[in-house]
Design a protein around this motif. Structure first.
Motif, PDB file in Angstrom:
ATOM      1  N   SER A   1       0.855  -1.173   0.000  1.00 15.41           N
ATOM      2  CA  SER A   1       0.000   0.000   0.000  1.00 15.41           C
ATOM      3  C   SER A   1       0.900   1.234   0.000  1.00 15.41           C
ATOM      4  N   TYR A   2       0.481   2.278  -0.706  1.00  9.22           N
ATOM      5  CA  TYR A   2       1.254   3.514  -0.740  1.00  9.22           C
ATOM      6  C   TYR A   2       1.175   4.263   0.591  1.00  9.22           C
TER       7      TYR A   2
ATOM      8  N   ASP B   1       9.942   7.556  -5.464  1.00  5.07           N
ATOM      9  CA  ASP B   1      10.183   8.059  -6.807  1.00  5.07           C
ATOM     10  C   ASP B   1      11.009   9.340  -6.707  1.00  5.07           C
ATOM     11  N   ARG B   2      12.032   9.460  -7.500  1.00  7.42           N
ATOM     12  CA  ARG B   2      12.917  10.627  -7.430  1.00  7.42           C
ATOM     13  C   ARG B   2      12.202  11.927  -7.779  1.00  7.42           C
ATOM     14  N   GLU B   3      11.297  11.875  -8.725  1.00  3.78           N
ATOM     15  CA  GLU B   3      10.633  13.097  -9.186  1.00  3.78           C
ATOM     16  C   GLU B   3       9.464  13.517  -8.311  1.00  3.78           C
TER      17      GLU B   3
ATOM     18  N   ARG C   1       6.880  10.138  -4.103  1.00  2.00           N
ATOM     19  CA  ARG C   1       5.862   9.156  -3.722  1.00  2.00           C
ATOM     20  C   ARG C   1       6.495   7.774  -3.554  1.00  2.00           C
ATOM     21  N   LEU C   2       5.981   7.007  -2.585  1.00  2.00           N
ATOM     22  CA  LEU C   2       6.455   5.637  -2.403  1.00  2.00           C
ATOM     23  C   LEU C   2       6.257   4.847  -3.690  1.00  2.00           C
ATOM     24  N   ARG C   3       7.143   3.900  -3.939  1.00  2.00           N
ATOM     25  CA  ARG C   3       7.095   3.124  -5.179  1.00  2.00           C
ATOM     26  C   ARG C   3       6.319   1.822  -5.045  1.00  2.00           C
ATOM     27  N   GLY C   4       5.814   1.518  -3.851  1.00  2.00           N
ATOM     28  CA  GLY C   4       4.960   0.340  -3.689  1.00  2.00           C
ATOM     29  C   GLY C   4       5.703  -0.934  -3.347  1.00  2.00           C
ATOM     30  N   PHE C   5       6.969  -0.809  -2.956  1.00  2.00           N
ATOM     31  CA  PHE C   5       7.715  -1.973  -2.502  1.00  2.00           C
ATOM     32  C   PHE C   5       8.711  -1.533  -1.443  1.00  2.00           C
ATOM     33  N   ALA C   6       9.284  -2.522  -0.750  1.00  2.00           N
ATOM     34  CA  ALA C   6      10.243  -2.232   0.315  1.00  2.00           C
ATOM     35  C   ALA C   6      11.248  -3.369   0.423  1.00  2.00           C
TER      36      ALA C   6
END
Length: 94
Positions: free
Chosen positions: A9-10, A35-37, A40-45
């Motif tokens: 989950s984001y 995400d660098r730009e 926002r979280l990318r959805g993984f860890a």
């Protein structure tokens, strides 16, 4: 070993993941890539634990589990590949 946790989950936080994985042993590190730009979280860890046996048990029990409305994908992380471009990929200019 590092554990890959996908389909997150984001809204998941480092504290959330530490809490879930703490049920299986001591958590050394949690990394939530952004995400660098957008930031926002990318959805993984990635999660590191103190003992391989703890990591194996966490993978077995959490892979496919429903958490925060999503079905987690949990497995051993693959070694990171070097994504930098080298001169051979850009083409030869003489």
């Amino acid at each position: 070993m590092t554990i890959y946790v996908g389909n997150l989950s984001y809204q998941a936080t480092e504290a959330d993941l530490k809490s879930v994985f703490a049920d299986y042993g001591e958590v050394k590190r949690v990394v939530l890539p952004t995400d660098r730009e957008t930031g926002r979280l990318r959805g993984f860890a990635f999660v590191d634990m103190t003992e391989d046996s703890q990591e194996d048990k966490a993978i077995t029990e959490l892979d496919g589990a429903d958490w925060m409305g999503r079905q987690l994908r949990v497995n051993k992380a693959k070694p990171r590949e070097d994504n930098r471009r080298d001169d051979n990929r850009r083409g030869s200019w003489g």
